[in-house]
Design a protein around this motif. Structure first.
Motif, PDB file in Angstrom:
ATOM      1  N   SER A  16       0.777  -1.254   0.003  1.00 17.55           N
ATOM      2  CA  SER A  16       0.061  -0.053   0.064  1.00 17.55           C
ATOM      3  C   SER A  16       0.773   1.228  -0.014  1.00 17.55           C
ATOM      4  O   SER A  16       2.165   1.088   0.287  1.00 17.55           O
ATOM      5  CB  SER A  16      -0.999   0.105   1.252  1.00 17.55           C
ATOM      6  OG  SER A  16       0.015   0.231   2.372  1.00 17.55           O
ATOM      7  N   GLU A  17       0.467   2.354  -0.277  1.00 13.10           N
ATOM      8  CA  GLU A  17       1.007   3.695  -0.257  1.00 13.10           C
ATOM      9  C   GLU A  17       1.751   3.841   1.201  1.00 13.10           C
ATOM     10  O   GLU A  17       3.035   4.531   1.249  1.00 13.10           O
ATOM     11  CB  GLU A  17       0.134   4.666  -0.695  1.00 13.10           C
ATOM     12  CG  GLU A  17       0.133   4.933  -2.122  1.00 13.10           C
ATOM     13  CD  GLU A  17      -0.789   5.921  -2.648  1.00 13.10           C
ATOM     14  OE1 GLU A  17      -1.097   6.969  -1.878  1.00 13.10           O
ATOM     15  OE2 GLU A  17      -1.119   5.891  -3.723  1.00 13.10           O
ATOM     16  N   ASP A  18       0.936   3.548   2.290  1.00 13.00           N
ATOM     17  CA  ASP A  18       1.694   3.702   3.452  1.00 13.00           C
ATOM     18  C   ASP A  18       2.476   2.419   3.870  1.00 13.00           C
ATOM     19  O   ASP A  18       2.740   2.419   5.126  1.00 13.00           O
ATOM     20  CB  ASP A  18       0.480   4.133   4.562  1.00 13.00           C
ATOM     21  CG  ASP A  18      -0.631   3.085   4.670  1.00 13.00           C
ATOM     22  OD1 ASP A  18      -0.630   2.471   3.663  1.00 13.00           O
ATOM     23  OD2 ASP A  18      -1.535   3.340   5.640  1.00 13.00           O
ATOM     24  N   GLY A  19       2.827   1.578   3.042  1.00 14.17           N
ATOM     25  CA  GLY A  19       3.863   0.583   3.379  1.00 14.17           C
ATOM     26  C   GLY A  19       3.290  -0.637   3.874  1.00 14.17           C
ATOM     27  O   GLY A  19       4.276  -1.610   4.346  1.00 14.17           O
ATOM     28  N   TRP A  20       1.966  -1.034   3.745  1.00 15.21           N
ATOM     29  CA  TRP A  20       1.406  -2.326   4.306  1.00 15.21           C
ATOM     30  C   TRP A  20       1.906  -3.357   3.291  1.00 15.21           C
ATOM     31  O   TRP A  20       1.569  -3.007   2.213  1.00 15.21           O
ATOM     32  CB  TRP A  20      -0.023  -1.975   4.769  1.00 15.21           C
ATOM     33  CG  TRP A  20      -0.162  -1.474   6.235  1.00 15.21           C
ATOM     34  CD1 TRP A  20       0.213  -0.029   6.204  1.00 15.21           C
ATOM     35  CD2 TRP A  20      -0.781  -1.737   7.359  1.00 15.21           C
ATOM     36  NE1 TRP A  20      -0.210   0.222   7.468  1.00 15.21           N
ATOM     37  CE2 TRP A  20      -0.617  -0.673   8.131  1.00 15.21           C
ATOM     38  CE3 TRP A  20      -1.263  -3.031   7.857  1.00 15.21           C
ATOM     39  CZ2 TRP A  20      -1.085  -0.951   9.555  1.00 15.21           C
ATOM     40  CZ3 TRP A  20      -1.822  -3.120   8.919  1.00 15.21           C
ATOM     41  CH2 TRP A  20      -1.896  -2.195   9.943  1.00 15.21           C
ATOM     42  N   PHE A  21       1.997  -4.722   3.596  1.00 14.00           N
ATOM     43  CA  PHE A  21       1.997  -5.761   2.670  1.00 14.00           C
ATOM     44  C   PHE A  21       0.533  -6.099   2.325  1.00 14.00           C
ATOM     45  O   PHE A  21      -0.257  -6.289   3.271  1.00 14.00           O
ATOM     46  CB  PHE A  21       2.857  -6.794   2.984  1.00 14.00           C
ATOM     47  CG  PHE A  21       2.706  -7.966   2.167  1.00 14.00           C
ATOM     48  CD1 PHE A  21       3.590  -7.869   0.976  1.00 14.00           C
ATOM     49  CD2 PHE A  21       2.312  -9.070   2.542  1.00 14.00           C
ATOM     50  CE1 PHE A  21       3.532  -8.764   0.219  1.00 14.00           C
ATOM     51  CE2 PHE A  21       2.144 -10.230   1.605  1.00 14.00           C
ATOM     52  CZ  PHE A  21       2.890 -10.090   0.197  1.00 14.00           C
ATOM     53  N   LYS A  22       0.345  -6.028   0.940  1.00 12.76           N
ATOM     54  CA  LYS A  22      -1.149  -6.500   0.564  1.00 12.76           C
ATOM     55  C   LYS A  22      -1.113  -7.979   0.336  1.00 12.76           C
ATOM     56  O   LYS A  22      -0.491  -8.528  -0.562  1.00 12.76           O
ATOM     57  CB  LYS A  22      -1.457  -5.829  -0.624  1.00 12.76           C
ATOM     58  CG  LYS A  22      -1.790  -4.387  -0.253  1.00 12.76           C
ATOM     59  CD  LYS A  22      -1.554  -3.551  -1.901  1.00 12.76           C
ATOM     60  CE  LYS A  22      -2.833  -3.272  -2.376  1.00 12.76           C
ATOM     61  NZ  LYS A  22      -2.438  -2.454  -3.600  1.00 12.76           N
ATOM     62  N   THR A  23      -2.005  -9.070   1.365  1.00 11.24           N
ATOM     63  CA  THR A  23      -1.807 -10.261   1.169  1.00 11.24           C
ATOM     64  C   THR A  23      -2.235 -10.851  -0.018  1.00 11.24           C
ATOM     65  O   THR A  23      -2.045 -12.213  -0.175  1.00 11.24           O
ATOM     66  CB  THR A  23      -2.303 -10.910   2.576  1.00 11.24           C
ATOM     67  OG1 THR A  23      -3.720 -10.557   2.330  1.00 11.24           O
ATOM     68  CG2 THR A  23      -1.653 -10.248   3.808  1.00 11.24           C
ATOM     69  N   GLY A  24      -3.401 -10.192  -0.599  1.00  8.05           N
ATOM     70  CA  GLY A  24      -4.165 -11.129  -1.473  1.00  8.05           C
ATOM     71  C   GLY A  24      -5.278 -12.027  -1.005  1.00  8.05           C
ATOM     72  O   GLY A  24      -5.661 -12.813  -1.660  1.00  8.05           O
ATOM     73  N   ASP A  25      -5.321 -11.990   0.218  1.00 10.52           N
ATOM     74  CA  ASP A  25      -6.441 -12.650   1.112  1.00 10.52           C
ATOM     75  C   ASP A  25      -7.518 -11.792   1.358  1.00 10.52           C
ATOM     76  O   ASP A  25      -7.144 -10.673   1.499  1.00 10.52           O
ATOM     77  CB  ASP A  25      -5.895 -13.200   2.115  1.00 10.52           C
ATOM     78  CG  ASP A  25      -5.066 -14.434   1.984  1.00 10.52           C
ATOM     79  OD1 ASP A  25      -5.232 -15.279   0.892  1.00 10.52           O
ATOM     80  OD2 ASP A  25      -4.076 -14.671   3.007  1.00 10.52           O
ATOM     81  N   VAL A  26      -8.737 -12.053   1.468  1.00  9.97           N
ATOM     82  CA  VAL A  26      -9.783 -11.378   1.514  1.00  9.97           C
ATOM     83  C   VAL A  26     -10.511 -11.880   2.885  1.00  9.97           C
ATOM     84  O   VAL A  26     -10.756 -13.044   3.084  1.00  9.97           O
ATOM     85  CB  VAL A  26     -10.719 -11.501   0.507  1.00  9.97           C
ATOM     86  CG1 VAL A  26     -12.001 -10.670   1.079  1.00  9.97           C
ATOM     87  CG2 VAL A  26     -10.281 -10.734  -0.680  1.00  9.97           C
TER      88      VAL A  26
END
Ligand code: AMP
Length: 543
Positions: A410-420
């Protein structure tokens, strides 16, 4: 103002230093493919890990940051490499032995592995590709039977390799943020991506996961390592175990229910870990054969895919065994959340308790999760608002190895897991879906995009899409949805498999095909997988 504490780096070698000082006589047991039992102590592990480091430094002039591959089952030598390779300042790159030769070739070349430590029984997989691996200088063969022969270049027997090495050298000094290990994870495009763990992240994960609320490890335990050691370092369990003075039991390739249960009984394992497919098989066998009062297993960690609530409930009800459900990823070292009951749940009914334990659980310390909706809003923790799970923390990836992938952050550096999923008022995560185009079968990934691209290259095929369909044993299996160029033509499963086999591992091949006239598309013309999954669930895909 800085604190006035000593600066002692958190290195994985300090884990075995501690284990050797405090628990030198604790046992490490390996059960080999022919059922031979090998036992030695933490003190032996310590000395042999030092020999590995010395041999790597002396014989190959290994430098800080060099990649050293392992291609092996679960056993004590593999554990020696967990310590000995980082002890030489290098990176222990555990390679998944279930991948196809083209995937392995890509991974080794991408990592630029200099040496591969390989089990003798697994050498055929590398003999096929050795000529395509220019960075590999030597193969160190583990567990070679008498008279063993291989066409691998520069093959050296493991015991010969360490025979004259010193067992008392100083570990190479590293910074705690230096890399100590690497695992590859499947990319959605089919190209695996490297996740590089640091000494510090590994150390902290080991400590936190040992706490009673989380992995719950102590010197009283005998842990059977049922997660392959190439899978996120067996979920970091061996590192935590050595910190706590736990008896470690390695089953080599015996991950099928019957031999696994035999090892639990013979070695008195009270704890274990593994993916749901393993536990599904174990439950079936235990249910059929019955369980005596002295059955030692009391608790196991399960994750890597969703553990069905009924299975958690059945283990508890039928055998009094606690399944601790955890969620995580290769990118999160792996544990992100874990589900245990809290004191406020004591008065709930058994079925309500199982419902909670079947959730993916609460964040473990050092990890934060949030749900971000399709509109980019951070969802309230209400157990209802669905969105993508994003994660940050001490042992969460900040970038893939050699790969810039802004889309994963994300723009603020969180990892996007691809899980919902959702998070409820008590902070329990529930996974409901996945945005990444991957299928998880028996704990191993299958890239649907890679399969689609390959199937569409077959001359008879006009369009193809691959979706995950539920499977009781494997959790998910791939279904190929195919439009043939000529409606009157036919395509058999054998024909498709022989076309795909050179590029895929056997477990990655679909064993079901749905032939349709047109693949459903979204408004922007992409394959509409949600719609295909709906059609499948309603029995409208003809399989
Ligand atoms: P891997 O990197 O191979 O460990 O796979 C990580 C992925 O496995 C996650 O992003 C999820 O999609 C899936 N996964 C892991 N644990 C669970 C779980 N407990 N429930 C559902 N899915 C899971």
């Amino acid at each position: 103002m800085q604190g006035l504490m000593m600066h002692c780096p958190l290195t994985v070698t300090s884990i075995i230093d501690h284990g050797n000082r405090v628990f030198p006589k604790k046992e490490i047991i390996s059960i080999f493919p022919d059922k031979t039992r090998h036992v030695y102590t933490y003190a032996d592990l310590y000395k042999r890990s030092k020999k590995i480091a010395d041999a790597l430094l002396g014989k190959f002039q290994v430098k800080p940051g060099d990649m050293i591959g392992t291609y092996a089952w679960n056993h004590h030598q593999h554990l020696e490499l967990y310590f000995g390779i980082p002890g030489a300042g290098a990176v222990c790159h555990t390679i998944n032995i279930r991948l196809s030769s083209s995937q392995t070739e890509f991974i080794v070349n991408n990592a630029e592995d200099r040496i591969i430590f390989i089990d003798a029984i697994l050498t055929p997989a590398f003999e096929n590709i050795a000529a395509l691996l220019p960075t590999v200088e030597a193969y160190i063969i583990m567990n070679a039977p008498k008279g063993f022969k291989t066409s691998l270049p520069n093959a050296i027997d493991y015991e010969d390799f360490i025979a004259d090495a010193a067992d008392n050298i100083d570990w190479v000094t590293v910074d705690e943020n230096d890399a100590c290990a690497m695992c590859y994870t499947s990319g959605t495009t089919g190209l695996p991506k490297g996740v590089l763990y640091s000494h510090r992240s590994t150390w902290l994960h080991a400590v936190i996961m040992s706490l009673p609320n989380y992995g719950n490890t102590s010197t009283e335990d005998r842990i059977l390592v049922g997660v392959p050691q190439f899978h996120v370092m067996a979920w970091g369990i061996p590192y935590g175990a050595v910190l706590c003075g736990t008896v470690l039991i390695f089953p080599s390739c015996h991950l099928h229910p019957e031999p696994f249960i035999d090892i639990i009984i013979n070695e008195k394992a009270n704890k274990a870990n593994g993916v749901p497919t393993i536990w599904q098989g174990i439950y079936t066998v235990l249910k059929k054969n019955g369980v005596s009062d002295s059955f030692p297993l009391k608790e196991f960690l399960v994750g890597g895919a969703s553990m069905p609530p009924t299975l958690i409930g059945n283990f508890q009800k039928d055998f009094g065994i606690k399944a601790i459900h955890a969620w995580g990823m290769t990118e999160t070292s792996p544990v992100g959340t874990l589900s245990r009951l809290q004191p406020q749940h004591a008065s709930l009914s058994d079925s309500e308790k199982i419902k909670i334990r079947a959730l993916q659980g609460q964040e473990v310390p050092c990890v934060e999760i949030r749900i971000v909706t399709e509109n980019g809003i951070i969802a309230p923790r209400d157990g209802k608002t669905v969105g993508e799970i994003q994660v940050k923390g001490v042992w969460v990836i900040s970038s893939y190895f050699k790969t810039i992938s802004h889309e994963n952050f994300s723009e603020d550096g969180w990892f996007k897991t691809g899980d919902v999923g959702t998070i409820n008022e008590e902070g329990y995560l529930k996974i409901t879906d996945r945005t990444k185009d991957l299928i998880k079968s028996g704990g191993e990934w299958i890239s649907s995009v890679a399969l689609e691209v390959a199937i569409m290259a077959y001359p008879k095929v006009k369009e193809a899409s691959v979706i995950a369909i539920p499977d009781e044993l494997w959790t998910e299996r791939p279904l190929a949805v195919i439009v043939l160029r000529d409606e009157n033509d036919s395509l058999s499963m054998d024909e498709l498999h022989s076309f795909l086999l050179p590029s895929f591992a056997k477990y990655q091949l679909p064993e079901k095909i749905s032939f349709i006239k047109e693949i459903p598309k979204t408004s922007v013309g992409k394959f509409d997988k949600k719609e295909m999954r709906r059609l499948y669930a309603e029995g409208k895909l003809g399989v």
